[in-house]
Design a protein around this motif. Structure first.
Motif, short mmCIF file in Angstrom:
data_model
loop_
_atom_site.label_atom_id
_atom_site.label_comp_id
_atom_site.label_asym_id
_atom_site.label_seq_id
_atom_site.Cartn_x
_atom_site.Cartn_y
_atom_site.Cartn_z
N GLY A 83 1.06 -1.21 -0.18
CA GLY A 83 0.17 -0.07 -0.06
C GLY A 83 0.80 1.29 -0.07
O GLY A 83 0.31 2.43 -0.49
N LYS A 84 2.15 0.92 0.60
CA LYS A 84 2.99 2.41 0.38
C LYS A 84 3.21 2.83 -0.92
O LYS A 84 4.03 3.97 -1.06
N ASP A 85 2.91 1.93 -1.82
CA ASP A 85 3.35 2.23 -3.31
C ASP A 85 2.18 2.60 -4.19
O ASP A 85 2.25 2.82 -5.51
N ARG A 86 1.14 2.78 -3.44
CA ARG A 86 -0.14 3.27 -4.13
C ARG A 86 -0.02 4.40 -5.00
O ARG A 86 -0.42 4.73 -6.26
N PHE A 87 0.59 5.46 -4.48
CA PHE A 87 0.79 6.80 -4.74
C PHE A 87 1.54 6.66 -6.27
O PHE A 87 1.23 7.59 -7.24
N LEU A 88 2.13 5.47 -6.40
CA LEU A 88 2.86 5.43 -7.98
C LEU A 88 2.14 4.89 -8.82
O LEU A 88 2.19 5.27 -9.96
N LEU A 89 1.06 4.18 -8.46
CA LEU A 89 -0.17 3.72 -9.50
C LEU A 89 -0.96 5.04 -9.92
O LEU A 89 -1.04 5.20 -11.12
N GLU A 90 -1.12 6.04 -8.99
CA GLU A 90 -1.77 7.38 -9.15
C GLU A 90 -1.07 8.12 -10.22
O GLU A 90 -1.53 9.00 -11.09
N ASN A 91 0.10 8.12 -9.98
CA ASN A 91 0.90 9.00 -10.89
C ASN A 91 1.68 8.37 -12.02
O ASN A 91 2.47 9.02 -12.87
N ALA A 92 1.06 7.27 -12.45
CA ALA A 92 1.82 6.59 -13.44
C ALA A 92 2.11 7.03 -14.75
O ALA A 92 2.68 7.26 -15.68
N SER A 93 0.64 7.74 -15.18
CA SER A 93 0.68 8.56 -16.43
C SER A 93 1.80 9.55 -16.55
O SER A 93 2.16 9.82 -17.93
N VAL A 94 1.91 10.34 -15.41
CA VAL A 94 2.97 11.35 -15.42
C VAL A 94 4.28 10.70 -15.70
O VAL A 94 5.17 11.33 -16.36
N ALA A 109 -5.92 0.45 -7.02
CA ALA A 109 -5.40 0.23 -5.68
C ALA A 109 -5.18 -1.25 -5.61
O ALA A 109 -5.72 -2.12 -6.61
N PRO A 110 -4.31 -1.71 -5.01
CA PRO A 110 -3.96 -3.23 -4.64
C PRO A 110 -5.06 -3.86 -4.21
O PRO A 110 -5.86 -3.39 -3.23
N ASP A 111 -5.37 -5.10 -4.65
CA ASP A 111 -6.55 -6.23 -3.96
C ASP A 111 -5.90 -6.53 -2.72
O ASP A 111 -6.68 -6.85 -1.79
N ILE A 112 -4.66 -6.90 -2.69
CA ILE A 112 -3.91 -7.55 -1.46
C ILE A 112 -2.83 -6.45 -1.09
O ILE A 112 -1.93 -6.23 -2.01
N ASP A 113 -2.98 -5.85 0.18
CA ASP A 113 -1.68 -5.12 0.38
C ASP A 113 -0.75 -6.15 1.00
O ASP A 113 -0.77 -6.67 2.13
N LEU A 114 0.52 -6.08 0.45
CA LEU A 114 1.67 -6.84 0.87
C LEU A 114 2.21 -6.14 2.22
O LEU A 114 2.86 -7.07 2.92
N ASP A 115 2.03 -5.28 2.48
CA ASP A 115 2.34 -4.86 4.03
C ASP A 115 1.31 -5.68 5.05
O ASP A 115 1.75 -5.49 6.30
#
Length: 223
Positions: A83-94, A109-115
């Motif tokens: 879940g700490k890397d979710r922001f990278l999904l949101e900024n992928a287009s940029v 968002a991930p379906d399974i949070d590896l944290d």
């Protein structure tokens, strides 16, 4: 456990398909980015009689996630990411624009949070989730102890390490991850990185200049 590496997208990212005797498989860092690459991955499944069970990512950079949504919608499988890397999904287009790569549909968002889970399961196989931040805040490595196989993503490459100058990167974190989480697994462990060829931990302790300079006391990675 069997392992195959397919290289995808303009960043030449390593996508791994791993499976066992049940014919269930996990796709690690799905980087397939267009219809031709989607077809190559689909054909690989069909030729080997595999049933995808999960798409799991070492981290959230766009070159490692380009094929995730296609896998989710085509095969109805969950997506696992810190879940700490979710922001990278949101900024992928940029991020894709900066590197000149067209970005298609991305999971929100991930379906399974590896944290929150110690392992990812498929068939009779369990991949241990090892937090290895530094390249990204939520970066993990995935370890299968019976085969001594470690999927290091962009933390550790053959004779190199991942970049730490991108958003969320940190040199001290990545070196601590390597020294404290990866090297103790043992010299015989084979590493499967997110880019480039395979290696072993033993090889990296001798020939990786980033590792050698810290082990030799030339660089203090904790300051």
């Amino acid at each position: 456990m069997k392992i195959a590496c397919l290289q995808f997208n303009p960043i030449q990212e390593n996508t791994y398909v791993v499976w066992d005797d049940t014919a269930q498989c996990a796709v690690i860092d799905a980087g397939n980015s267009n219809e031709r690459e989607n077809a190559a991955l689909r054909n690989f499944f069909e030729e080997h009689g595999l049933r995808p069970a999960v798409a799991v990512n070492t981290h959230g950079h766009f070159d490692h996630t380009l094929g995730v949504e296609w896998l989710r919608t085509t095969y109805g499988i969950p997506f696992a990411l810190s879940g700490k890397d979710r922001f990278l999904l949101e900024n992928a287009s940029v991020s894709g624009q900066i590197f000149g790569v067209k970005i298609g549909a991305m999971p929100a968002a991930p379906d399974i949070d590896l944290d929150t889970v110690p392992e990812i399961h498929f068939g009779d196989t369990a991949l241990q989730v090892i937090a290895t931040p530094g390249h990204t805040p939520g970066h993990v490595s995935l370890y299968e102890p019976q085969s001594k196989s470690l999927f290091t993503g962009d933390t550790l490459f053959r004779e190199s390490i991942g970049r730490t100058d991108l958003p969320g990167g940190d040199y001290s974190w990545i070196m601590r991850s390597i020294l404290e989480k990866i090297l103790p697994l043992g010299d015989e462990v084979r590493i499967y990185p997110g880019h480039g060829p395979e290696s072993t931990i033993g090889h990296e302790t001798i020939y990786n200049p980033f590792v050698v300079e810290v082990l030799g006391g030339e660089v203090n990675c904790k300051n």
